[in-house]
Design a protein around this motif. Sequence first.
Motif, PDB file in Angstrom:
ATOM      1  N   ARG A 275      24.988 -37.877  15.500  1.00 48.88           N
ATOM      2  CA  ARG A 275      24.041 -38.980  15.265  1.00 48.88           C
ATOM      3  C   ARG A 275      24.651 -40.319  15.637  1.00 48.88           C
ATOM      4  N   ARG A 276      25.884 -40.525  15.195  1.00 49.75           N
ATOM      5  CA  ARG A 276      26.533 -41.808  15.443  1.00 49.75           C
ATOM      6  C   ARG A 276      28.018 -41.588  15.715  1.00 49.75           C
ATOM      7  N   VAL A 277      28.571 -42.366  16.644  1.00 47.84           N
ATOM      8  CA  VAL A 277      29.997 -42.270  16.971  1.00 47.84           C
ATOM      9  C   VAL A 277      30.634 -43.634  16.732  1.00 47.84           C
ATOM     10  N   TYR A 278      31.722 -43.634  15.986  1.00 41.63           N
ATOM     11  CA  TYR A 278      32.542 -44.836  15.793  1.00 41.63           C
ATOM     12  C   TYR A 278      33.826 -44.582  16.560  1.00 41.63           C
ATOM     13  N   THR A 279      34.206 -45.511  17.427  1.00 41.75           N
ATOM     14  CA  THR A 279      35.415 -45.262  18.216  1.00 41.75           C
ATOM     15  C   THR A 279      36.307 -46.498  18.214  1.00 41.75           C
ATOM     16  N   ILE A 280      37.603 -46.265  18.024  1.00 45.63           N
ATOM     17  CA  ILE A 280      38.573 -47.364  17.887  1.00 45.63           C
ATOM     18  C   ILE A 280      39.611 -47.277  19.000  1.00 45.63           C
ATOM     19  N   GLU A 281      39.883 -48.416  19.636  1.00 50.03           N
ATOM     20  CA  GLU A 281      40.890 -48.488  20.703  1.00 50.03           C
ATOM     21  C   GLU A 281      41.782 -49.699  20.425  1.00 50.03           C
ATOM     22  N   ARG A 282      43.087 -49.554  20.679  1.00 52.80           N
ATOM     23  CA  ARG A 282      44.002 -50.671  20.423  1.00 52.80           C
ATOM     24  C   ARG A 282      44.154 -51.601  21.623  1.00 52.80           C
ATOM     25  N   ARG A 283      43.725 -51.149  22.831  1.00 52.08           N
ATOM     26  CA  ARG A 283      43.895 -51.981  24.031  1.00 52.08           C
ATOM     27  C   ARG A 283      42.576 -52.654  24.393  1.00 52.08           C
TER      28      ARG A 283
ATOM     29  N   TRP B   4      38.200 -46.243   9.688  1.00 45.22           N
ATOM     30  CA  TRP B   4      37.101 -47.236   9.677  1.00 45.22           C
ATOM     31  C   TRP B   4      36.532 -47.196   8.261  1.00 45.22           C
ATOM     32  N   PRO B   5      37.254 -47.824   7.298  1.00 45.22           N
ATOM     33  CA  PRO B   5      36.914 -47.630   5.882  1.00 45.22           C
ATOM     34  C   PRO B   5      35.460 -47.959   5.534  1.00 45.22           C
ATOM     35  N   GLU B   6      34.885 -48.964   6.216  1.00 42.37           N
ATOM     36  CA  GLU B   6      33.502 -49.374   5.881  1.00 42.37           C
ATOM     37  C   GLU B   6      32.501 -48.266   6.190  1.00 42.37           C
TER      38      GLU B   6
END
Length: 208
Positions: A91-99, A129-131
């Motif tokens: 349904r939903r994707v949260y994605t984190i990148e450091r660059r 992604w605590p929130e």
Amino acid sequence: MVAAQLAQRGIRDRRVLAVMARVPREWFLPPHLHAEAYEDTPLPIGSGQTISQPYIVALMTAALAPRRRDRVLEIGTGSGYQAAILAHLARRVYTIERRPDLLVEAEERFRRLGLTNIETRLGDGAAGWPEEAPCDGILVTAAAPAVPPPLLAQLASGGRLVIPIGDLSMQELVIYERTPSGIEERRAGGVRFVPLISRLAFTEGDWG
Ligand code: SAM
């Protein structure tokens, strides 16, 4: 690619095979590498980083087994290819990148492909992604010497966390599942990823 590299090597999940046939991998590569887009190999995406080999993307996605209603978190956006595959399955994707340079390019690709169910964040993915926690699935596409504790803490009941664990030269794909009786762990073979760089989670000594 789907028949010769994925199905033949044991990827059985039909949803995963269908999505991998549909998402154009060349869109996630610089133009001079378009001709190699469907070879079963990782390829450079700039800044010393790589887009994972299609078989490994399929293996990790099948291990995560996202359902239509799921909210999933990816650590290590890179080119955005893995996030795009997940966006078709969850349904939903949260994605984190450091660059920041890689994240800007990936965001542009998501826009062009009309993938409106992906949210991005710049930062250290080892914090999760605590929130948005808890997430039904968490996929880490960089190698770690151990699981960053915030990621396990942010895994929903029944959820799976897929992560390459090992040293800088070789890792094993580990799948953690939060069951009613606690965290269960299984292993899915050897892999080789670029390192998860996190001052928050590791010191140099942690890599062995
Ligand atoms: N999933 C990507 C794709 O589909 O192209 C491939 C990821 S690449 C193998 C690993 C990525 O993890 C790199 O883009 C790297 O910058 C990123 N990375 C490394 N440490 C990170 C961290 N602590 N938080 C977020 N991203 C990180």
